[in-house]
Design an enzyme around this catalytic site. Structure first.
Site, PDB file in Angstrom:
ATOM      1  N   ARG A 100       7.411   8.920  -0.875  1.00  0.00           N
ATOM      2  CA  ARG A 100       7.200   8.228  -2.148  1.00  0.00           C
ATOM      3  C   ARG A 100       8.292   8.543  -3.162  1.00  0.00           C
ATOM      4  O   ARG A 100       8.611   7.706  -4.007  1.00  0.00           O
ATOM      5  CB  ARG A 100       5.819   8.585  -2.711  1.00  0.00           C
ATOM      6  CG  ARG A 100       4.680   7.988  -1.903  1.00  0.00           C
ATOM      7  CD  ARG A 100       3.348   8.254  -2.547  1.00  0.00           C
ATOM      8  NE  ARG A 100       2.277   7.587  -1.807  1.00  0.00           N
ATOM      9  CZ  ARG A 100       0.999   7.612  -2.152  1.00  0.00           C
ATOM     10  NH1 ARG A 100       0.630   8.268  -3.235  1.00  0.00           N
ATOM     11  NH2 ARG A 100       0.101   6.983  -1.424  1.00  0.00           N
TER      12      ARG A 100
ATOM     13  N   LYS B  94     -15.952  -1.234   5.994  1.00  0.00           N
ATOM     14  CA  LYS B  94     -16.972  -1.959   5.243  1.00  0.00           C
ATOM     15  C   LYS B  94     -16.556  -3.395   4.945  1.00  0.00           C
ATOM     16  O   LYS B  94     -15.505  -3.637   4.359  1.00  0.00           O
ATOM     17  CB  LYS B  94     -17.270  -1.236   3.930  1.00  0.00           C
ATOM     18  CG  LYS B  94     -17.953   0.112   4.102  1.00  0.00           C
ATOM     19  CD  LYS B  94     -18.317   0.702   2.751  1.00  0.00           C
ATOM     20  CE  LYS B  94     -19.089   1.996   2.895  1.00  0.00           C
ATOM     21  NZ  LYS B  94     -19.482   2.559   1.570  1.00  0.00           N
TER      22      LYS B  94
ATOM     23  N   GLY C  40      -2.404   1.408   3.148  1.00  0.00           N
ATOM     24  CA  GLY C  40      -3.590   2.120   3.583  1.00  0.00           C
ATOM     25  C   GLY C  40      -3.568   2.521   5.049  1.00  0.00           C
ATOM     26  O   GLY C  40      -2.542   2.937   5.591  1.00  0.00           O
TER      27      GLY C  40
ATOM     28  N   GLY D 260      -5.082  -0.160  -1.949  1.00  0.00           N
ATOM     29  CA  GLY D 260      -5.989  -0.787  -2.905  1.00  0.00           C
ATOM     30  C   GLY D 260      -5.299  -1.793  -3.786  1.00  0.00           C
ATOM     31  O   GLY D 260      -5.834  -2.864  -4.073  1.00  0.00           O
TER      32      GLY D 260
END
Length: 388
Positions: free
Chosen positions: A39, A176, A331, A354
């Site tokens: 990063r 989910k 992710g 996200g």
């Protein structure tokens, strides 16, 4: 401008100016040292663009989840040392989340951040879905721009929404279905096919009347899945088979017992579906290989366990082999593509799981929207692709 968002070239001259750059240096630490500096290195092009043009640059970042107060466990000193090696002359402020004003978007904290700074650059895509002070506050005060990393994310992800090359195949997975319903609905407005795997597929199976055994299931989302299948069943592609683990098994522990077996969509009581089956993997790969645009977000199974990695590996291989434009939505999908060694064979890997989902779903993020309202931004005209 890019979809109405000012980029570095839209800033006034940076020579001799003080520029605050919001970065995402939320790196993993191990025993007080950086375990992976990716990063930090990802921000270097933006930092070098500014410093090479005479800017005095201060970077700021969050690190971990301190509770609005200084915490030695989340001190940015290791990041500061590494940044000094990679970008000499760039200073690094304290952990933004040491102040409660950051997450509360306190105007006084924004004033404190911007004191002495003439310009602002946001290069923290992975944090731009948060309406935090360092993300949304500065563009209301000074000329601002998206850094090179953030601009590329906006270009790729909003480009998927507005003008993908067809056929456009999206692959969604993960645990989910509730986390992905909004994205699925948004993608149904633009994608030609959506392939659905991972634990979320079992709620779709239940909507079709199949038994799911002990597999992941969200009963309160069955009606949502049924409605999507009724309306878009010809474009939603579900697995035709799954790999399941029998009673007594334990995820991540092959020695615990529990038979592993390939089966159809109906899973018996006591069994747990943990991956798409080989037939589904081959079918999904065929769809991917025929696509001109591919977006993948979410693994096909519990790929961290070698017994249930084959489906995710097959999809990763197909994405790597696809001759179209391929995008990984950050992710777990980014972790999977790296685990299988295909990251260099993909056109774009998002730096924010996200954030990428929210940008695809909503077409905007708090951080992107704030830049669009900066004093040096111009109103996007009616032909702007963002408004199509």
């Amino acid at each position: 401008m890019l979809f109405g968002v000012p980029v570095l070239e839209d800033l006034p001259s940076v020579d001799g100016r003080s520029v605050l750059v919001r970065c995402d240096f939320n790196v993993p630490l191990r025993d007080g040292e950086i375990a992976d500096d990716h990063r930090i290195r990802a921000a270097l092009p933006t930092l070098e663009w500014l410093t090479s043009r005479g800017a005095k640059v201060t970077a700021v970042t969050h690190l971990g989840r301190p509770k609005g107060t200084p915490d030695p466990a989340f001190d940015v000193a290791p990041v500061r040392r590494r940044l000094a090696e990679l970008a000499p002359g760039v200073t690094l402020g304290e952990n933004l989340r040491f102040s409660p004003g950051e997450t509360a978007n306190d105007p006084d904290f924004v004033d404190e951040l911007m004191a002495g700074h003439d310009l602002y650059v946001n290069d923290a895509f992975g944090a731009s879905h948060r309406a935090h002070a360092s993300i949304v506050g500065p563009p209301s005060r000074v000329p601002s721009a998206a850094g090179l990393l953030l601009a590329r994310e906006v270009e790729v992800l909003l480009g998927l929404r507005s003008h993908p090359r067809r056929p456009f195949v999206a692959i969604t997975g993960g645990a989910k279905v509730s986390d992905k319903l909004g994205v699925i609905r948004a993608l149904l407005g633009v994608a030609d096919q959506i392939l659905i795997g991972g634990g979320m597929c079992f709620t779709f199976f239940a909507a079709l009347g199949h038994s799911v055994g002990s597999s992941l299931l969200e009963p309160d989302r069955i009606d949502d899945c049924k409605a999507l299948l009724d309306e878009f069943g010809d474009r939603l592609v579900l697995p035709s088979d799954v790999v399941a683990m029998g009673p007594g098994g334990k995820i991540g522990d092959p020695e615990a017992g529990g038979e592993v077996r390939n089966m159809g969509r109906s899973v018996p009581d006591g069994w747990m579906g943990l991956d798409i089956g080989p037939g589904s993997a081959a079918e999904f790969a065929d769809h991917v290989l025929e696509a001109s645009t591919v977006l993948w977000n979410g693994p096909m199974g519990v790929f961290e366990d070698p017994r249930f990695e084959a489906g995710t590996r097959s999809v990763a291989q197909a994405v790597a082999d696809c001759r179209g434009f391929t995008v990984i939505g950050g992710g777990d999908s980014a972790a999977a593509i790296a685990q299988f060694g295909f990251e260099d064979q993909v056109d774009h890997i998002s730096t924010g799981g996200g954030a990428s989902l929210e940008l695809i779903e909503r077409g905007d993020l708090p951080g992107v929207e704030a830049l669009r309202r900066a004093p040096n931004a111009v109103e996007a005209d009616e032909s702007d692709e963002f408004n199509e």
